[in-house]
Scaffold this motif. Structure first.
Motif, PDB file in Angstrom:
ATOM      1  N   ILE A 114       0.424   6.396  -6.442  1.00 19.01           N
ATOM      2  CA  ILE A 114      -0.402   8.008  -6.763  1.00 19.01           C
ATOM      3  C   ILE A 114       0.223   9.604  -6.591  1.00 19.01           C
ATOM      4  CG2 ILE A 114      -2.375   9.039  -5.438  1.00 19.01           C
ATOM      5  CD1 ILE A 114      -3.002   5.760  -4.534  1.00 19.01           C
ATOM      6  N   THR A 120      -9.909   1.936  -2.623  1.00 19.07           N
ATOM      7  CA  THR A 120      -8.980   1.292  -1.880  1.00 19.07           C
ATOM      8  C   THR A 120      -9.402   1.426  -0.527  1.00 19.07           C
ATOM      9  OG1 THR A 120      -7.816   0.847  -4.686  1.00 19.07           O
ATOM     10  CG2 THR A 120      -7.042  -0.232  -3.151  1.00 19.07           C
ATOM     11  N   LEU A 176     -10.875  -4.918  -1.395  1.00 20.83           N
ATOM     12  CA  LEU A 176      -9.659  -4.352  -1.464  1.00 20.83           C
ATOM     13  C   LEU A 176      -9.059  -3.878  -2.833  1.00 20.83           C
ATOM     14  CD1 LEU A 176      -7.356  -3.239   1.712  1.00 20.83           C
ATOM     15  CD2 LEU A 176      -6.447  -3.306  -0.833  1.00 20.83           C
ATOM     16  N   LEU A 177      -8.944  -5.342  -3.426  1.00 23.78           N
ATOM     17  CA  LEU A 177      -8.053  -5.608  -4.231  1.00 23.78           C
ATOM     18  C   LEU A 177      -8.408  -5.578  -6.368  1.00 23.78           C
ATOM     19  CD1 LEU A 177      -6.368  -8.998  -3.198  1.00 23.78           C
ATOM     20  CD2 LEU A 177      -5.405  -7.003  -3.157  1.00 23.78           C
ATOM     21  N   PHE A 179      -8.573   3.880  -6.463  1.00 25.41           N
ATOM     22  CA  PHE A 179      -7.171   3.961  -5.778  1.00 25.41           C
ATOM     23  C   PHE A 179      -7.874   5.039  -3.847  1.00 25.41           C
ATOM     24  CE2 PHE A 179      -4.245   2.460  -8.039  1.00 25.41           C
ATOM     25  CZ  PHE A 179      -4.469   2.612  -9.276  1.00 25.41           C
ATOM     26  N   LEU A 237       0.753  -1.499  -0.267  1.00 22.80           N
ATOM     27  CA  LEU A 237      -0.037  -0.231  -0.223  1.00 22.80           C
ATOM     28  C   LEU A 237       0.760   0.876   0.246  1.00 22.80           C
ATOM     29  CD1 LEU A 237      -2.884  -1.292   2.073  1.00 22.80           C
ATOM     30  CD2 LEU A 237      -3.213  -0.264   0.151  1.00 22.80           C
ATOM     31  N   LEU A 248       2.254   2.071  -3.931  1.00 22.47           N
ATOM     32  CA  LEU A 248       0.272   2.087  -3.600  1.00 22.47           C
ATOM     33  C   LEU A 248       0.979   3.519  -3.587  1.00 22.47           C
ATOM     34  CD1 LEU A 248      -1.904   1.765  -6.075  1.00 22.47           C
ATOM     35  CD2 LEU A 248      -2.930   1.527  -3.308  1.00 22.47           C
ATOM     36  N   VAL A 249       1.471   4.183  -2.287  1.00 19.42           N
ATOM     37  CA  VAL A 249       1.032   6.143  -1.982  1.00 19.42           C
ATOM     38  C   VAL A 249       1.659   6.466  -3.286  1.00 19.42           C
ATOM     39  CG1 VAL A 249       1.083   7.473  -0.379  1.00 19.42           C
ATOM     40  CG2 VAL A 249      -0.695   5.340   0.337  1.00 19.42           C
ATOM     41  N   VAL A 308      -3.967   5.966   1.955  1.00 12.98           N
ATOM     42  CA  VAL A 308      -4.272   5.532   0.763  1.00 12.98           C
ATOM     43  C   VAL A 308      -4.747   6.234  -0.233  1.00 12.98           C
ATOM     44  CG1 VAL A 308      -4.933   4.216  -1.364  1.00 12.98           C
ATOM     45  CG2 VAL A 308      -3.425   3.626   0.646  1.00 12.98           C
ATOM     46  N   LEU A 330      -7.821  -1.509  -6.465  1.00 18.71           N
ATOM     47  CA  LEU A 330      -6.150  -1.451  -6.930  1.00 18.71           C
ATOM     48  C   LEU A 330      -6.082  -1.520  -7.695  1.00 18.71           C
ATOM     49  CD1 LEU A 330      -3.915  -0.744  -5.884  1.00 18.71           C
ATOM     50  CD2 LEU A 330      -3.691  -2.931  -3.773  1.00 18.71           C
TER      51      LEU A 330
END
Lengths: 803, 501, 113
Positions: free
Chosen positions: A780, B120, B11-12, B117, A773, A776-777, B140, B15
């Motif tokens: 993004i 997510t 969640l996946l 996202f 994650l 991912l941050v 996130v 994503l």
């Protein structure tokens, strides 16, 4: 198998197809299609009169949300049946009237009849429901349908304003009522009204007795336009006249009366209830009658008159509740006539007031005005209408041979009996009631005379009228005629009404009293030369004198300044509240981020400091034994770097100092045995510093200096406080390591995960999800930066589909 | 209690969907269809999870096979399952709305991936059973929201974005501070494990202090009393994004409050829950004051979000089984209705071309469906039966009035709750009376925007709202189960920590 | 050492908060970075300082420092970096579009009137 419980639903279901009928069959007035519904419902309900009169109420329950005890439970006894008949009966008459009153070409009849049917169903729901949550639902629905109906002509500003006023006041009352009902539900542990009545003694003993009573009464008083909540009713006259006749005189405003009557078995007998209900009722009666006299708009006159008459009924209910104090014994006989009078007048008022509203509608329709200063001499033009007006008004004034005379006499009986009570401090204050009642009746007499004679007698002034027509169509005359005939019928045959409808209803209000046969005399026109009759004669005499000299003393009304009225108070309250709220909001929502952050940090400091002090949670375990020299140096340099960031006036210097701080943190990580951390920190700090420089140093037009930071006491105080709190909690937390950490598990990382670097193992395996994650941050953020740079909608030609 | 791979899917899916769409960003139709597909899949799986939880109990998934509390575990109890379902549904409707309203430029610049996202992060927050993982999922979600709020880069957006980002950065940092303190005292990050250890220790002063710190952090994120950032942040972005924010962002913070105050820190209610009660009351009051004061749609709606937050948390503060069930009912109602409200408000703004109530009027003539949906939404939010808000409202108010509640009765909280309902009604009716009634100012061809494709999502949401109210009985067993796991932490603990550590 | 660290962290927070409350956007971002540094140091302090060797299994140490806070900090550093980077670019764009980095001029009240 009875279908009574479905009766409530039929108007709702039918309301769904009304718009379709309006759309597809516009050549026939939609009202004709709607008319059968209340007629059929009325006939169906009439069937039940005998059952209910023999004391077998109709009970049914359909589960809706049984898990919460909210069920669609119906309970139809005498009290409910009276209301049901009024709602459907007058509803039918009003719909017939509306067919001729509202033009099928110009009006949005689809909406009109939907709202009306919604209201009808909701009102039936209120009086037939046994479950308080369902009752509340229908109660609010009546407020909402009334709102929609008042603002039926929504293009008009006054309609909208009146609708909003009615909505706010009645829904405010509705919420209060809800709170009261929920309190009762908590006390008696049920949502069913019947059960609550059976467990009434639990309520009387409970500390929340008074509060639940007051809240419930708030609901009743707002809905029934009692003082000081009466101000919405005159504004509600913006609605089309059929609606004023239906909702705002015969049905919706009586819902509060229903509530008071229904809950008398629980609250009756207490002094607070007695004085609150009868007191407010009496004040309203006086105020309504007093204000009605000075009105120049016929509808407004009727509105204030309604307010007063409702006050009368409620006052009687209050006075009669004293019977509960005694119980079903002989002494209670004094109080029962009051309840009978209340219910009798409930019916009578619906007949004559409905008739009068319809008469006003006729006048408005035929002459184009409702202003009594312009009207006059219509007797010759509209003789039938005149007759109906006479019947209605004289009944309201309390003259024979009309039903109003009977109920006025019974009213006087009620107040005279009450004045002879010796409980609730009536010994001292008892006389007040007959006196005020008498005075209010005089005013009632006066405005009734004004209504009839200023409109129909006197000089005919055709030049002041918008249009001149004769009698209206039969469809507009029939409904008031029906009501007028009831007025006369009930005068000559009151016992029919009493035996089948009124006494069973009294039995609902005062359970157990009717069986005790306490010898209440029948309702008759002539009882002999009783005090009541003398009072009535007095009213007529004084009233006629005053009416004849009206122009001499009516000036007094002008002496009350505008700002003294409650209406003005409401209007200005609304405006002032909005302005004050605006000021408050603007006061703290300044738009400056530093203010917001100040509030936030200050809140943290204050609350946390409070908690720490309250709980005494500060603990300090000094173990500063292993501090070496270079650590102290590091700390010192760190502080210096931080201060340089704070105090420097050069952009570049500050950025570099920040970078130095980052590297120092890396050094700390080295000391604290965290090699991976140190490496990461070094890399990240370098990149961050470069970013800072890119964004803030290489921009054109930015000066190299950013000026001094300046000193602000509040900021400094909050910052210091915050830092202090952080330190304090950190110290306390360190000294309170209550448990062993879970990290021992990770020390087997080689066996478990095949890795010798434990931190890596945690990052990639044990807590790999976090890392995913986190990446991912980063991802993004990267795309986000790209988007920020590339997409600039201000400078491009914005496509019309944007926003 | 059962290892269930399905748990990770909510969640996946977003994503992966986001990543795939980021690659194919040039093709707008692909992104639209794929978004719909992703959300539908989330809805279906959430629905299935709800069934599983109701039959088998709490579902977990130990990521990487590492047992809790050493690894990260995803936990689905009924509360999470219901919230996942609601999120999926709202996401679906908002994305439908975005098709017609967001504009091609934004669509080409990663709007749909960022939306995925965001979901997510939201779903992750609802799913996780680890406190630090909660932080990461929050991040996130937040970074996606930072990008979405500034997507397009017009002046207002940039200005409000800075304030939004700064305040949230600070709150995230403070969240970390709280986690650090908690780790020092309790030595673990897993929520179930924390619950066990805090209970064992009896929640001494230091733990209550940390609890309060975390509560304030979550309050900052959920706009409970510390709501200053919200009106600005919700006024700037385009409607579809504002709707998502209004319906979802603050709700994750509320969920965190729910979770920590029922599972972990429930031993010193006089402090933690009284604090929550006071903050809830002040939030409702100030939110109401703000809603009444403004005459533009965006601000009125933003303040209504704030009032809603206060009301939900008041249910938590009262802390009886019935009030928690009421709070859950109201929670889900609020999510759906706020999304609807923002979508409707945005449609109005689009038609009229202005935000200010004084510049519009008489819309109901040409936009009947829109007007009545707004009317229903307003009544729903005021808690009028039989629409969606009333059950939660009645339960919370009733419990607040009960004098036998755990601590001294929360009469004042119930009274403020009712007052706030009045203010909600007033502010929303203001929009209805001024915007939809009145003289029609705009002829059909003079309108600034059309409503093609925008009404369908609104209708879906309205229908959902009505069903949630009228059909409350259908949902009751589920909401009750959600309440049960909040009142009885042992259910959660036993499911997660299969052997107590 | 822990006490000293607690104090220095407090000082960092004080300076950071004061910076965040200032008018210049650059200083605000400085403030967030300073607070972030303080937080990272806090996490490792809370884990217990120097209670053993570095968490590397190479046979030399007997006991190890707590590895878990270190992993947490790593994640936090990266996330913070991502956020700071975004914030910096946002600030840059805001400056180009709005012409100022003085937050007092970015009040935004008048838009909604």
């Amino acid at each position: 198998m009875s279908w009574l419980y479905l009766i409530i639903l039929i108007p709702f279901l039918y309301a769904v197809i009304v718009p379709l009928i309006f759309k597809h069959i516009p050549q026939i007035h939609t009202g004709w299609f709607v008319l059968p519904i209340p007629v059929l419902l009325f006939m169906y309900l009439a069937k039940y009169v005998t059952f209910v009169a023999m004391d077998s109420p109709f009970i049914h329950s359909v589960p809706w949300i049984p898990s919460l005890g909210i069920n669609y439970a119906t309970y139809v006894d005498g009290l409910a049946l009276i209301f049901g008949l009024i709602v459907t009966g007058i509803g039918a008459l009003v719909i017939l009237y509306s067919i001729y009153y509202l033009s099928k070409e110009r009006e949005a009849l689809g909406n009109f009849y939907v709202y009306l049917l919604l209201f009808m169903g909701a009102m039936l729901g209120v009086v037939f429901s046994d479950n308080i949550i369902v009752l509340y639902m229908f109660w609010e629905l009546t407020s909402i349908s009334s709102f929609l109906l008042i603002a039926y002509w929504y293009q008009r500003k006054s309609s909208r304003y009146g609708a909003q006023k009615a909505l706010l006041i009645t829904i405010f009352g509705g919420f209060a009522m809800l709170a009261g009902l929920l309190m009762l539900a908590n006390i008696t542990d049920t949502f069913s009204i019947r059960e609550m009545i059976l467990r009434a003694d639990k309520t009387t003993a409970h500390p929340l007795f008074l509060q639940s009573m007051v809240l419930l009464l708030l609901g009743a008083f707002t809905k029934s336009a009692q003082f000081p909540f009466h101000i919405w009713l005159p504004d509600a006259m913006e609605a089309p006249t059929p609606i004023s006749a239906y909702l705002h005189s015969a049905t919706m405003v009586k819902a509060g009366i229903y509530l008071i009557a229904r809950f008398t078995p629980i609250f009756g007998g207490s002094m607070e209830w007695f004085w609150l209900v009868s007191g407010v009722g009496m004040i309203t009666l006086f105020w309504g009658s007093f204000s009605a006299v000075k009105q120049v708009d016929l509808k407004a006159m009727l509105a204030f008159s309604t307010i007063g008459q409702l006050g009368m009924i409620i006052c009687l209910l209050g006075l009669g509740s004293a019977a509960m104090y005694y119980g079903p014994v002989k002494e209670a006989a004094l109080c029962i006539p009051a309840i009978l009078a209340a219910l009798f007048h409930l019916v009578n008022h619906s007949t004559f007031k409905g008739c009068l509203f319809m008469v006003v509608g006729i006048i408005d329709y035929e002459t184009g005005t409702r202003d009594i200063r312009r009207l006059g001499g219509l007797m010759g033009l509209m003789p039938v209408t005149f007759t109906l007006a006479v019947i209605g008004s004289f009944s309201m004034a309390g003259l024979p041979p009309f039903n109003g005379f009977l109920s006025k006499e019974l009213f006087f009986t009620g107040v005279l009996n009450a004045s002879r009570l010796d409980i609730f401090r009536m010994e001292t204050w008892g006389m007040l009631f007959p006196v005020v009642a008498w005075i209010a009746s005089i005013f009632t007499f006066i405005y009734c005379m004004v209504f009839v004679f200023r409109t129909f007698a006197g000089d005919y002034q055709p030049q002041k009228l918008e249009k001149i027509n004769n009698e209206p169509a039969w469809g507009m005359l029939l409904p008031p005629a029906v009501l007028a005939s009831l007025v006369i019928l009930f005068f000559f045959f009151p016992s029919l009404l009493a035996q089948y409808l009124l006494m069973p209803a009294v039995a609902s209000v005062l359970p157990g009293f009717v069986e005790a046969s306490l010898g209440i005399g029948p309702i008759e026109a002539w009882h002999g030369w009783t005090p009541e009759l003398i009072m009535t004669i007095g009213v007529v005499v004084v009233g006629m004198i005053l009416f004849a000299n009206y122009h001499k003393w009516s000036r007094f009304y002008g002496y009350i300044p505008v700002w003294f009225t409650l209406n003005f108070a409401y209007d200005s309250l609304l405006v002032k509240t909005e302005k004050t709220f605006e000021k408050i909001t603007r006061g703290y929502m300044t738009g400056f981020i530093r203010d917001y952050l100040l509030y936030i940090f200050a809140f943290f400091v204050v609350v946390l400091a409070g908690v720490i002090l309250m709980l005494n949670s500060f603990a300090f375990n000094p173990d500063v034994n292993n501090v070496s020299m270079y650590e102290v140096v590091l700390v010192f340099v760190m502080v210096v770097a931080a201060l340089m960031v704070l105090l420097s006036r050069h952009r570049l210097v500050a950025i570099i100092s920040l970078g130095i701080m980052g590297y120092l943190v890396a050094m700390f990580f080295v000391i604290f045995r965290a090699p991976d951390l140190a490496l990461t920190q070094l890399v990240v700090e370098t990149v961050t510093t470069v970013l800072f420089l890119l964004c803030f140093y290489f921009l054109p037009d930015l000066k190299n200096k950013i000026g001094e930071i300046g000193f602000k006491a509040a900021n400094m105080a909050v910052a210091l406080g915050f830092g202090l709190i952080v330190t304090v909690i950190a110290l306390s937390a360190q000294s309170n390591r209550l448990f062993e950490t879970i990290s021992w598990f990770f020390e087997n990382s080689y066996e478990l995960a095949g890795a010798k670097n434990i931190v890596n193992a945690i990052l990639v395996d044990f807590r790999g999800f976090d890392t995913m994650l986190e990446i991912l941050v980063l991802c993004i953020a990267g795309i986000g930066v790209y988007t920020l740079i590339k997409l600039r909608l201000d400078s491009r030609k914005v496509s019309s589909k944007n926003r | 209690m059962i290892m269930n791979n399905l748990v990770a899917f909510p969640l996946l899916i977003p994503l992966l969907a986001g990543l795939i769409m980021a690659i194919y960003r040039k093709s707008i139709p692909f992104q639209r269809w794929f978004s719909l597909f992703s959300f539908s899949l989330i809805c279906i799986i959430s629905f299935y999870l709800i069934q599983q939880v109701s039959i088998e109990g709490i579902q977990i998934l130990e990521l990487g096979g590492w047992q809790a509390p050493f690894g990260i575990v995803l936990v689905v109890d009924m509360l999470s399952a219901l919230l996942l379902m609601t999120t999926g549904f709202i996401g679906l409707t908002c994305v439908l709305f975005a098709f017609g309203s967001i504009g091609e430029e934004r669509e080409q610049f990663y709007f749909y991936p960022f939306f995925q996202f965001l979901i997510t992060g939201v779903n992750g927050s609802f799913l996780t059973g680890d406190l630090f993982n909660l932080f990461v999922c929050f991040e996130v979600m937040l970074i996606s929201s930072y990008v979405l709020i500034s997507l397009g880069g017009n002046k207002i957006q940039l200005r409000e974005s800075i304030k939004y980002v700064v305040i949230n950065t600070i709150s995230s940092t403070l969240f970390l501070v709280g986690i650090a303190y908690l780790y020092a005292v309790a030595g673990t990050l897993n929520m179930a494990h924390l619950s066990v250890r805090v209970a064992e220790s009896g929640q001494p002063g230091i733990l209550t202090t940390v609890a309060v710190l975390l509560l304030i952090v979550f309050s900052l994120k959920s706009a409970l009393f510390l709501f200053f950032w919200l009106p600005g942040a919700y006024s700037a972005p385009p409607t579809a994004i504002a709707a998502i924010f209004g319906a979802l962002l603050t709700k994750v913070g509320i969920y965190a409050i729910f979770r920590t105050s029922t599972l972990i820190f429930y031993h010193q209610l006089e402090i933690t829950h009284t604090l929550l009660g006071v903050m809830a009351a002040l939030t409702m009051l100030f939110g109401g004051i703000g809603a009444v004061a403004h005459w533009d749609i965006r601000n009125i709606l933003a303040y209504n979000v704030i009032i809603g937050v206060g009301f939900i948390v008041s249910g938590v503060a009262i802390f009886t089984p019935a009030s928690l069930i009421g709070a859950t009912y109201y929670f889900i109602h609020d999510m759906v209705m706020k999304a609807l409200l923002f979508l409707l408000g945005g449609t109005v703004i689009r038609i009229v071309g202005s935000n200010k109530l004084k510049e519009m009027g008489g819309l109901i003539r040409n936009h009947t469906l829109l007007g009545w949906m707004f009317f229903i939404a307003a009544l729903s939010l005021a808690g009028v039966p039989p629409l969606s808000g009333f059950i939660g409202k009645i339960l919370i108010i009733q419990e607040g009035l009960a004098s036998g509640a755990a601590r001294a009765g929360f009469y004042w909280l119930a009274a403020i709750g009712l007052l706030s309902s009045l203010m909600v009604l007033y502010s929303l009716m203001k929009i209805f009376i001024n915007g939809f009634w009145g003289e029609t100012l705009l002829a059909q061809d003079m309108e600034k925007g059309d409503t093609k494709g925008l009404l369908l999502p609104c209708v879906l949401l309205t229908a959902a709202g009505i069903i949630w109210g009228v059909g409350a009985e259908i949902f009751y067993p589920f909401v009750e189960q959600a309440g049960e796991s909040m009142v009885n932490p042992n259910l959660y603990i036993e499911a997660v920590l299969r052997e107590v550590v | 050492m822990e006490t000293l660290m607690a104090i220095i962290i407090g000082i960092l927070f004080t300076i950071g908060v004061y910076l965040v409350l200032s008018k210049s956007l650059l200083r605000i971002i400085f403030g967030t970075s300073v607070i972030a540094h303080g937080t990272h140091l806090l996490i490792i302090t809370m884990g217990g300082l120097k209670t053993g060797g570095p968490p590397l299994l190479d046979g030399r140490a007997v006991s190890y420092t707590d590895p878990l806070p270190q992993a947490l900090i790593l994640t936090a550093i990266v996330i913070n970096f991502a956020t700071t980077a975004f914030l910096l670019v946002l600030a840059y764009r805001a400056y180009s579009a709005l012409g100022t980095e003085n937050m007092d001029h970015l009040r935004g009240i008048n838009d909604n009137e």
